[in-house]
Write a protein that holds these residues in place. Sequence first.
Motif, PDB file in Angstrom:
ATOM      1  N   ALA A  93      55.623  31.699  16.057  1.00 55.41           N
ATOM      2  CA  ALA A  93      56.235  32.643  15.127  1.00 55.41           C
ATOM      3  C   ALA A  93      55.495  33.973  15.125  1.00 55.41           C
ATOM      4  O   ALA A  93      56.110  35.043  15.083  1.00 55.41           O
ATOM      5  CB  ALA A  93      56.248  32.037  13.720  1.00 55.41           C
ATOM      6  N   THR A  94      54.174  33.919  15.212  1.00 56.19           N
ATOM      7  CA  THR A  94      53.381  35.153  15.248  1.00 56.19           C
ATOM      8  C   THR A  94      53.604  35.897  16.552  1.00 56.19           C
ATOM      9  O   THR A  94      53.746  37.132  16.563  1.00 56.19           O
ATOM     10  CB  THR A  94      51.887  34.828  15.065  1.00 56.19           C
ATOM     11  N   ALA A  95      53.638  35.169  17.662  1.00 63.29           N
ATOM     12  CA  ALA A  95      53.895  35.804  18.955  1.00 63.29           C
ATOM     13  C   ALA A  95      55.245  36.513  18.958  1.00 63.29           C
ATOM     14  O   ALA A  95      55.383  37.615  19.507  1.00 63.29           O
ATOM     15  CB  ALA A  95      53.847  34.760  20.067  1.00 63.29           C
ATOM     16  N   GLN A  96      56.232  35.905  18.307  1.00 60.95           N
ATOM     17  CA  GLN A  96      57.554  36.538  18.224  1.00 60.95           C
ATOM     18  C   GLN A  96      57.494  37.819  17.395  1.00 60.95           C
ATOM     19  O   GLN A  96      58.099  38.838  17.763  1.00 60.95           O
ATOM     20  CB  GLN A  96      58.563  35.561  17.618  1.00 60.95           C
TER      21      GLN A  96
ATOM     22  N   SER B 271      38.019  30.485  21.182  1.00 66.32           N
ATOM     23  CA  SER B 271      38.768  30.462  19.925  1.00 66.32           C
ATOM     24  C   SER B 271      40.123  29.843  20.239  1.00 66.32           C
ATOM     25  O   SER B 271      41.064  30.543  20.614  1.00 66.32           O
ATOM     26  CB  SER B 271      38.921  31.886  19.371  1.00 66.32           C
ATOM     27  N   PRO B 272      40.247  28.514  20.148  1.00 68.46           N
ATOM     28  CA  PRO B 272      41.437  27.814  20.667  1.00 68.46           C
ATOM     29  C   PRO B 272      42.768  28.331  20.119  1.00 68.46           C
ATOM     30  O   PRO B 272      43.726  28.506  20.878  1.00 68.46           O
ATOM     31  CB  PRO B 272      41.192  26.360  20.256  1.00 68.46           C
ATOM     32  N   ASN B 273      42.845  28.591  18.813  1.00 68.04           N
ATOM     33  CA  ASN B 273      44.110  29.057  18.250  1.00 68.04           C
ATOM     34  C   ASN B 273      44.451  30.474  18.706  1.00 68.04           C
ATOM     35  O   ASN B 273      45.608  30.787  18.986  1.00 68.04           O
ATOM     36  CB  ASN B 273      44.065  29.006  16.724  1.00 68.04           C
ATOM     37  N   PHE B 274      43.443  31.334  18.776  1.00 72.16           N
ATOM     38  CA  PHE B 274      43.678  32.699  19.237  1.00 72.16           C
ATOM     39  C   PHE B 274      44.107  32.689  20.698  1.00 72.16           C
ATOM     40  O   PHE B 274      45.035  33.416  21.094  1.00 72.16           O
ATOM     41  CB  PHE B 274      42.407  33.522  19.039  1.00 72.16           C
ATOM     42  N   HIS B 275      43.464  31.869  21.503  1.00 75.29           N
ATOM     43  CA  HIS B 275      43.844  31.734  22.911  1.00 75.29           C
ATOM     44  C   HIS B 275      45.281  31.246  23.022  1.00 75.29           C
ATOM     45  O   HIS B 275      46.073  31.772  23.822  1.00 75.29           O
ATOM     46  CB  HIS B 275      42.874  30.771  23.609  1.00 75.29           C
ATOM     47  N   ALA B 276      45.622  30.260  22.203  1.00 72.47           N
ATOM     48  CA  ALA B 276      46.983  29.705  22.253  1.00 72.47           C
ATOM     49  C   ALA B 276      48.014  30.741  21.821  1.00 72.47           C
ATOM     50  O   ALA B 276      49.122  30.802  22.380  1.00 72.47           O
ATOM     51  CB  ALA B 276      47.066  28.469  21.364  1.00 72.47           C
ATOM     52  N   LEU B 277      47.687  31.565  20.825  1.00 74.35           N
ATOM     53  CA  LEU B 277      48.601  32.629  20.401  1.00 74.35           C
ATOM     54  C   LEU B 277      48.873  33.597  21.550  1.00 74.35           C
ATOM     55  O   LEU B 277      50.033  33.966  21.812  1.00 74.35           O
ATOM     56  CB  LEU B 277      48.005  33.376  19.209  1.00 74.35           C
TER      57      LEU B 277
ATOM     58  N   PHE C 190      52.380  34.645  23.533  1.00 78.16           N
ATOM     59  CA  PHE C 190      52.851  36.015  23.790  1.00 78.16           C
ATOM     60  C   PHE C 190      53.052  36.232  25.288  1.00 78.16           C
ATOM     61  O   PHE C 190      54.029  36.874  25.713  1.00 78.16           O
ATOM     62  CB  PHE C 190      51.843  37.020  23.226  1.00 78.16           C
ATOM     63  N   HIS C 191      52.171  35.682  26.092  1.00 78.39           N
ATOM     64  CA  HIS C 191      52.293  35.784  27.550  1.00 78.39           C
ATOM     65  C   HIS C 191      53.575  35.106  28.037  1.00 78.39           C
ATOM     66  O   HIS C 191      54.306  35.639  28.889  1.00 78.39           O
ATOM     67  CB  HIS C 191      51.061  35.127  28.192  1.00 78.39           C
ATOM     68  N   GLN C 192      53.861  33.937  27.492  1.00 82.21           N
ATOM     69  CA  GLN C 192      55.073  33.227  27.889  1.00 82.21           C
ATOM     70  C   GLN C 192      56.335  34.018  27.530  1.00 82.21           C
ATOM     71  O   GLN C 192      57.324  34.010  28.269  1.00 82.21           O
ATOM     72  CB  GLN C 192      55.111  31.856  27.209  1.00 82.21           C
ATOM     73  N   ARG C 193      56.284  34.730  26.437  1.00 87.21           N
ATOM     74  CA  ARG C 193      57.443  35.495  25.987  1.00 87.21           C
ATOM     75  C   ARG C 193      57.623  36.802  26.761  1.00 87.21           C
ATOM     76  O   ARG C 193      58.751  37.244  26.979  1.00 87.21           O
ATOM     77  CB  ARG C 193      57.298  35.832  24.491  1.00 87.21           C
TER      78      ARG C 193
END
Length: 538
Positions: A367-370, A475-481, A485-488
């Motif tokens: 949701a944040t990446a979007q 920072s696992p969550n920051f990396h995942a975020l 964003f990269h995928q999008r």
Amino acid sequence: MTSPTVRVILAINFNHDGAAVILREGRIAGFVCTERRSRLKKHPGLREDDLDELLDQAGVALSDVDHAMLCNLHNMDSPDIPALHGSDLKDTWFEFWVNQRNDTVRIRGNDIACTVNPDHHTLHAAAPYYTSPFESAAVLAIDPLGCRAFLGRGERLYPLKRGYDDWFNANVGYTSVAESLFGSSIVGAGKVMGLAPYGRTDDFDAVDWKAVSNFAELIALASANPVTLRVGEKELNATLAYCIQLGLERQLSAVLDDLAQVCARNNVERNLCMSGGTALNAVANQACFLASDFLQLHLHPACGDDGTAIGAALWHWHHVLGNPRLPHATPDLMYSVRQYGRRTVGAAIAARAGDLIVREAGDYLDATAQLIEEGATVGWYEGASEVGPRALGHRSILADPRSPTMRDRLNAKVKHREGFRPFAPSVLNEHAAAWFGLADSPFMLRASPVLSDAVPAITHVDGTSRIQTVGASDSPNFHALIQRFHQRTGVPMVLNTSLNTKGLPIDETPAEAIDTLLNTELDYLVFPGLIVTKPARK
């Protein structure tokens, strides 16, 4: 030789960037940066409730402390603190008493063996060296007080008598330029670095910087044919900023050339550690390292005087007591100890419930990446706050690096700062080399060329960017975020700047983060599992 008696060390920096650390069995068990709690930028020393917080983090009592390091006590005063706050703020310090021999400090009725004012540059040097993976290294500590070098071998840190202060004056010149252009040396130096490329001119490429011996000569050099930049009502001499930045890089390169030769003569590995306030200059760090014969570079995120508390504790543990070196994982260097859980976040939201719109988001990362992809500015708050002055993905404002208008929007509407100031990217480490030619820069202390024109929001006027690489374990969550964003978007990074506004330290608590949301034109604030925004203006 190890000590059987010293197991817990308390180290305090009483200078600007007040901070304190508790080292237990060689590991950081608690860390406090005073300004984050007092909300007074550059706050020196430590207050009573900061000491309480530190002890609580570490789970120790003062009676458990075996040795105290009292650093920069009454001998490092900066005139900037009274200029900023109308007082030197020493009246805010916790109560303590040091005996006549300077070997015992009494705090709250506890008599603790102490060391008063260990060498300032040694403490700067200790933080990056003892947290590095190097068995041996050259260590350089530069700040407005001097340029000092050391050799590190195992547990020992040896000062070198190289005479750099006889001719290295860009460290002092930088503070003078900051005061001249922005009215303060300790809060203006970063602005000088950002302004410098606007004043670029080829006229100074052949200047002999050893011949520029004082500030008046520097002013004369930069004022002959200056490039100026209007900021509000003020006309800034950008060429002056460019001159001092170029002078710093020339002088630092000369030091590194000499140090590399010292390493070769002494069978020291070609590893370099840097610290001191001057090491916050990411442009000079990377440019001079690349031009040197050194192969590896390690920095500590707290290059400034907050890092001297960490350095003091590590130096006493290893150099004085002889305890063996320990490995330090990157996240342990980046983030402090205190975390604010869901209950604290909930209470902060409840206190401002009438001003907020809150929604739960199971997949809050996507949701944040979007939101970022759609052009929103997003405050990102999780876990413990960062060590040092740079936001590294726990107290950050995030935005789309592809936007050609985002830099101006953030500077004007959210950060409330000068429009020329650049923003940095946080990039997936596994993709960093392809976009910046550089990997493994987790502390935002190295600048490199941007190799694509697809990310104008994080590209400075000179085509560079001060990058933070983000590994999955950092920072696992920051990396995942960022992965989302990269995928999008196909872009493996987000714009990252600190979660605060002009004149204030980085937000520490959830309540402070909410204040930033409400008092700026920030669009959203994200806590783990929660997305917070404001009602639309009528």
